[in-house]
Scaffold this active site. Structure first.
Site, PDB file in Angstrom:
ATOM      1  CG  ASP A  10      -9.500  62.275   2.008  1.00 38.32           C
ATOM      2  OD1 ASP A  10     -10.046  62.185   0.756  1.00 38.32           O
ATOM      3  OD2 ASP A  10      -8.175  62.025   1.088  1.00 38.32           O
ATOM      4  CG  ASP A 129      -8.078  59.505  -7.857  1.00 41.62           C
ATOM      5  OD1 ASP A 129      -7.983  60.173  -7.795  1.00 41.62           O
ATOM      6  OD2 ASP A 129      -8.504  58.209  -7.329  1.00 41.62           O
TER       7      ASP A 129
END
Length: 251
Positions: A10, A129
């Site tokens: 990330d 998600d």
């Protein structure tokens, strides 16, 4: 089917970060350096997600992708802030092997089809998600880094993106993310059973056994993790040895 182990970087402002349930971010290092380490460790693929993907940050991210892709031999998946096929082209030109889209796929589903037509379904991953809704008693899809709940139920959206031409799904449980208590097996299995394209389990890996469970109980095609690899709590080789000894075929 050979299962894959995939580390995830990330990236925010050019650095790798890791948080819990998408917040409380800690610095975890330089993307290109970590990428080389994971390539040598035996990772099957590598994911880079630009989690702050603002328009201003796009150039920096292209530089990160170029530098990372040039230094590794494994496939590089890039996601975050991709809104157009032009964005996809730029990242593929910079060395990305596959493109991962999330929020833009919800707001503009035709982007999945356009990307698949231009570059091939095998290049287009839809990241989903999800979070459990007590009120609705189902999993719903979230966008904008987990901040906005959409109207899509997770399984329905997974079926839709397959129909639209996506080649893979990267399924992240926001409820489990960063907690290291294991993947959300229930929703991973539900999604995997509903579609025929590969599904990568993401969110919650805390030990080698969690990978095994994702493969054997949810039938995930790949398992992704971040913090347990970044902070050296286990290694890709240990995960591979562990699941292989228990009958799971890995590279």
């Amino acid at each position: 089917m050979v299962k894959k182990i995939i580390p995830c970087l990330d990236v925010k402002d050019g650095r790798v970060v890791k948080g819990i349930q998408f917040v409380e971010l800690k610095d975890a290092g330089d993307p290109a350096e970590l990428a080389v380490f994971y390539d040598q460790e035996g990772a099957d693929e590598l994911v880079i997600l630009d989690i702050s993907a603002t328009v201003e940050g796009r150039e920096t991210m292209l530089d990160v992708v170029k530098k990372t892709a040039a230094s590794i031999s494994i496939p590089l998946i890039v996601g975050g802030g991709i809104r157009t096929t032009e964005n996809m082209q730029q990242l593929l030109d910079a060395g990305a092997s596959k493109i991962s889209i999330n929020s833009a796929a919800i707001s503009n589903p035709s982007l999945i089809t356009e990307g698949a037509k231009l570059f091939g379904s095998n290049k287009i991953i839809v990241a989903i998600d999800v979070s459990w809704s007590e009120d609705d008693q189902d999993w719903f899809v979230y966008t904008h880094g987990g901040q906005q709940k959409s109207d899509w139920k997770a399984v329905d959206w997974a079926k839709e993106v397959e129909t639209l031409g996506a080649g893979e799904i990267l399924l992240t449980s926001m409820d489990c993310d960063g907690k290291k208590e294991g993947y959300d097996i229930a929703i991973t299995k539900r999604v995997k059973d509903a579609i025929s394209i590969p599904v990568t389990a993401s969110g919650g890996a805390g030990n080698v056994d969690h990978f095994l469970t994702a493969f054997t109980e949810a039938n995930a095609d790949a398992a992704l993790a971040a913090s347990i690899f970044h902070f050296k709590e286990t290694s890709i080789q240990k995960v591979k040895d562990y699941v292989r000894e228990r009958g799971v075929e890995v590279k």
